[in-house]
Design an enzyme around this catalytic site. Structure first.
Site, short mmCIF file in Angstrom:
data_model
loop_
_atom_site.label_atom_id
_atom_site.label_comp_id
_atom_site.label_asym_id
_atom_site.label_seq_id
_atom_site.Cartn_x
_atom_site.Cartn_y
_atom_site.Cartn_z
N ARG A 9 0.86 -1.19 0.00
CA ARG A 9 0.00 0.00 0.00
C ARG A 9 0.89 1.24 0.00
O ARG A 9 1.58 1.53 0.97
CB ARG A 9 -0.92 0.00 1.22
CG ARG A 9 -1.92 1.16 1.25
CD ARG A 9 -2.87 0.98 2.43
NE ARG A 9 -3.90 2.01 2.45
CZ ARG A 9 -3.79 3.15 3.13
NH1 ARG A 9 -2.71 3.40 3.86
NH2 ARG A 9 -4.76 4.04 3.10
N SER B 250 -12.58 -3.93 -0.60
CA SER B 250 -12.95 -3.38 0.71
C SER B 250 -14.43 -3.04 0.72
O SER B 250 -14.92 -2.38 -0.20
CB SER B 250 -12.14 -2.11 1.00
OG SER B 250 -10.78 -2.40 1.16
N LYS C 98 -5.62 4.81 8.57
CA LYS C 98 -6.32 5.29 7.38
C LYS C 98 -7.70 5.79 7.77
O LYS C 98 -8.29 5.34 8.76
CB LYS C 98 -6.41 4.19 6.33
CG LYS C 98 -7.09 2.93 6.79
CD LYS C 98 -7.02 1.83 5.75
CE LYS C 98 -7.83 2.16 4.53
NZ LYS C 98 -7.93 0.99 3.60
#
Length: 212
Positions: free
Chosen positions: A45, A114, A143
């Site tokens: 990521r 997600s 996040k």
């Protein structure tokens, strides 16, 4: 899909990279510590690097994951996944759609999505997702993510046939609270990569995850 012959084993402890805690070290060295500790899946990521830099990083980490026989996916960027020959991609609700990603990657690659709601979960399954990441289950500073209740997590697990992992604020204290929800694994960022001893922290989380 060959990487999912044993779903529990493949998705048990899903590590997501974050260079916030590098502290002068290389991402490669930190990832290898996590793999030595028992991480079973790795997602790269990167939100602030140029694509060329992400691609080089992806190639390096993919080779490392092959060494440990761990699936490796790219967050969001399908093009990087293609160019690096990663095992797949993980996408969010505002990224490339699952259908588009499947057209680009083909049927042999992994696509994770997600989701935060039952509707999103059912839609992702219908569109061809291989697994779902549900969260944030607990508060997290890693996040900005919409909170999802444990009850909703349980509902999603019961409603879909594909594997579900939980994400968001998961550590050795919160992970046991997910027992019985139906998840096949937990996704972790800071509980691994912010640890002083990444290998030991990963090993502890793996032991917990195996009991969920």
């Amino acid at each position: 899909m060959t990487l999912f012959k044993n779903v529990k084993e493949s998705l048990c402890l899903y590590a997501i990279t974050d260079r916030t805690w590098l502290c002068g070290r290389s991402l490669e060295s930190q990832v290898e510590e996590a793999l030595k500790g028992g991480a079973t899946f790795l997602q790269l990521r990167e939100k602030n690097l140029a694509d060329d830099d992400i691609l080089e990083e992806a190639k390096t980490l993919h080779c490392l994951c092959k060494k440990y026989k761990v699936p490796f996916v790219i967050n969001d960027n399908v093009n990087i996944a293609l160019k690096s020959n990663a095992d797949g991609v993980h996408i969010g609700q505002s990224d490339t759609t699952c259908i588009e990603a499947r057209k680009m990657l083909g049927n042999e690659k992994i696509i994770g999505v997600s989701v935060q709601t039952l509707e999103q979960a059912l839609s992702a399954e219908k569109d061809g997702a291989d697994y779902l990441g549900v969260g944030a289950i607990f508060p997290t500073q890693t996040k900005d993510a919409e909170m999802v209740s444990i009850e909703t997590l349980h509902t999603i697990c019961n409603a879909v046939k594909i594997p579900v992992i939980a994400i968001g604020g998961i550590n050795e204290k919160t992970a046991p609270l997910l027992k019985g929800t139906g998840i096949v694994g937990i996704s972790v960022i800071s509980a691994i990569f912010a640890a002083q001893n990444i290998e030991n922290a990963t090993r502890t989380l793996k032991d917990i995850a195996m009991k969920l």
